[in-house]
Design a protein around this motif. Structure first.
Motif, mmCIF file in Angstrom:
data_model
loop_
_atom_site.group_PDB
_atom_site.id
_atom_site.type_symbol
_atom_site.label_atom_id
_atom_site.label_comp_id
_atom_site.label_asym_id
_atom_site.label_seq_id
_atom_site.Cartn_x
_atom_site.Cartn_y
_atom_site.Cartn_z
ATOM 1 N N VAL A 272 45.900 28.721 12.269
ATOM 2 C CA VAL A 272 45.765 27.549 13.132
ATOM 3 C C VAL A 272 46.241 26.312 12.399
ATOM 4 O O VAL A 272 45.915 26.109 11.231
ATOM 5 C CB VAL A 272 44.283 27.336 13.543
ATOM 6 C CG1 VAL A 272 44.115 26.034 14.323
ATOM 7 C CG2 VAL A 272 43.756 28.512 14.332
ATOM 8 N N LYS A 273 47.011 25.502 13.104
ATOM 9 C CA LYS A 273 47.303 24.124 12.694
ATOM 10 C C LYS A 273 47.171 23.310 13.969
ATOM 11 O O LYS A 273 48.014 23.389 14.853
ATOM 12 C CB LYS A 273 48.699 23.989 12.121
ATOM 13 C CG LYS A 273 49.074 22.546 11.819
ATOM 14 C CD LYS A 273 50.517 22.434 11.404
ATOM 15 C CE LYS A 273 50.976 20.994 11.401
ATOM 16 N NZ LYS A 273 52.409 20.895 11.145
ATOM 17 N N LEU B 163 43.317 29.265 7.594
ATOM 18 C CA LEU B 163 44.109 30.268 6.887
ATOM 19 C C LEU B 163 43.283 31.538 6.765
ATOM 20 O O LEU B 163 42.069 31.467 6.563
ATOM 21 C CB LEU B 163 44.491 29.781 5.486
ATOM 22 C CG LEU B 163 45.237 28.461 5.382
ATOM 23 C CD1 LEU B 163 45.325 28.036 3.927
ATOM 24 C CD2 LEU B 163 46.612 28.579 5.991
ATOM 25 N N GLU B 164 43.933 32.678 6.822
ATOM 26 C CA GLU B 164 43.252 33.961 6.658
ATOM 27 C C GLU B 164 43.714 34.594 5.351
ATOM 28 O O GLU B 164 44.912 34.608 5.056
ATOM 29 C CB GLU B 164 43.594 34.883 7.824
ATOM 30 C CG GLU B 164 42.949 36.249 7.712
ATOM 31 C CD GLU B 164 43.368 37.165 8.852
ATOM 32 O OE1 GLU B 164 42.475 37.664 9.532
ATOM 33 O OE2 GLU B 164 44.586 37.353 9.042
ATOM 34 N N PHE B 165 42.771 35.108 4.584
ATOM 35 C CA PHE B 165 43.044 35.820 3.341
ATOM 36 C C PHE B 165 42.343 37.176 3.395
ATOM 37 O O PHE B 165 41.386 37.349 4.151
ATOM 38 C CB PHE B 165 42.525 35.024 2.136
ATOM 39 C CG PHE B 165 43.369 33.838 1.763
ATOM 40 C CD1 PHE B 165 44.313 33.926 0.753
ATOM 41 C CD2 PHE B 165 43.232 32.629 2.427
ATOM 42 C CE1 PHE B 165 45.099 32.832 0.408
ATOM 43 C CE2 PHE B 165 44.002 31.535 2.092
ATOM 44 C CZ PHE B 165 44.942 31.635 1.076
ATOM 45 N N PRO B 166 42.784 38.127 2.580
ATOM 46 C CA PRO B 166 42.161 39.456 2.601
ATOM 47 C C PRO B 166 40.677 39.443 2.238
ATOM 48 O O PRO B 166 39.907 40.262 2.735
ATOM 49 C CB PRO B 166 42.954 40.265 1.579
ATOM 50 C CG PRO B 166 44.197 39.508 1.320
ATOM 51 C CD PRO B 166 43.927 38.078 1.678
ATOM 52 N N ASN B 167 40.277 38.511 1.354
ATOM 53 C CA ASN B 167 38.878 38.451 0.914
ATOM 54 C C ASN B 167 38.646 37.116 0.198
ATOM 55 O O ASN B 167 39.581 36.352 -0.044
ATOM 56 C CB ASN B 167 38.540 39.637 -0.007
ATOM 57 C CG ASN B 167 39.516 39.774 -1.148
ATOM 58 O OD1 ASN B 167 39.788 38.822 -1.878
ATOM 59 N ND2 ASN B 167 40.092 40.960 -1.292
ATOM 60 N N ARG B 168 37.395 36.866 -0.129
ATOM 61 C CA ARG B 168 37.020 35.608 -0.796
ATOM 62 C C ARG B 168 37.724 35.458 -2.151
ATOM 63 O O ARG B 168 38.151 34.364 -2.522
ATOM 64 C CB ARG B 168 35.504 35.550 -0.979
ATOM 65 C CG ARG B 168 34.999 34.238 -1.518
ATOM 66 C CD ARG B 168 33.497 34.276 -1.759
ATOM 67 N NE ARG B 168 32.740 34.596 -0.570
ATOM 68 C CZ ARG B 168 32.213 33.687 0.248
ATOM 69 N NH1 ARG B 168 32.364 32.403 0.014
ATOM 70 N NH2 ARG B 168 31.519 34.065 1.311
ATOM 71 N N GLN B 169 37.846 36.558 -2.901
ATOM 72 C CA GLN B 169 38.487 36.470 -4.218
ATOM 73 C C GLN B 169 39.947 36.052 -4.103
ATOM 74 O O GLN B 169 40.447 35.297 -4.941
ATOM 75 C CB GLN B 169 38.368 37.800 -4.967
ATOM 76 C CG GLN B 169 38.847 37.707 -6.412
ATOM 77 C CD GLN B 169 38.085 36.665 -7.232
ATOM 78 O OE1 GLN B 169 36.855 36.680 -7.262
ATOM 79 N NE2 GLN B 169 38.793 35.756 -7.888
ATOM 80 N N ALA B 170 40.630 36.511 -3.066
ATOM 81 C CA ALA B 170 42.027 36.102 -2.863
ATOM 82 C C ALA B 170 42.119 34.595 -2.631
ATOM 83 O O ALA B 170 43.047 33.942 -3.120
ATOM 84 C CB ALA B 170 42.645 36.872 -1.702
#
Length: 95
Positions: free
Chosen positions: A37-38, A57-64
């Motif tokens: 989303v923007k 933004l979407e990332f694979p996991n929190r660590q990423a």
């Protein structure tokens, strides 16, 4: 679990922010991130929150997310964003 980054920005320098945006998306992708989303005119349906520029933004996991945010390549971009805009950000993890 998927991690989402929500960023609420008030942009003070649009040209600098546009440059930041172009550079940061490519870097985020190196860490598995992708823009979802923007929104420059979010519709408020409840409460006092009034973001003027909302990014998700979407990332694979929190660590990423942490790896991206702490990456040496991101530090000059982060400084650019902090000069071009005032922002609030958070990480949420989905199921």
């Amino acid at each position: 679990m998927t991690a989402l980054v929500l960023i609420d920005l008030t942009v003070h320098d649009l040209p600098a922010m546009t440059h930041y945006e172009g550079s940061v998306i490519a870097l985020a992708r190196r860490f598995g991130g992708k823009p979802l989303v923007k929104e420059l005119h979010p519709e408020i349906i409840e409460g006092q929150w009034s973001p003027t520029w909302l990014v998700v933004l979407e990332f694979p996991n929190r660590q990423a997310v942490r790896d991206f945010y702490d990456a040496p390549d991101y530090q000059p971009l982060k400084a650019m964003r902090q000069t071009a805009a005032t922002s609030n950000g958070l990480i949420v993890v989905g199921e």
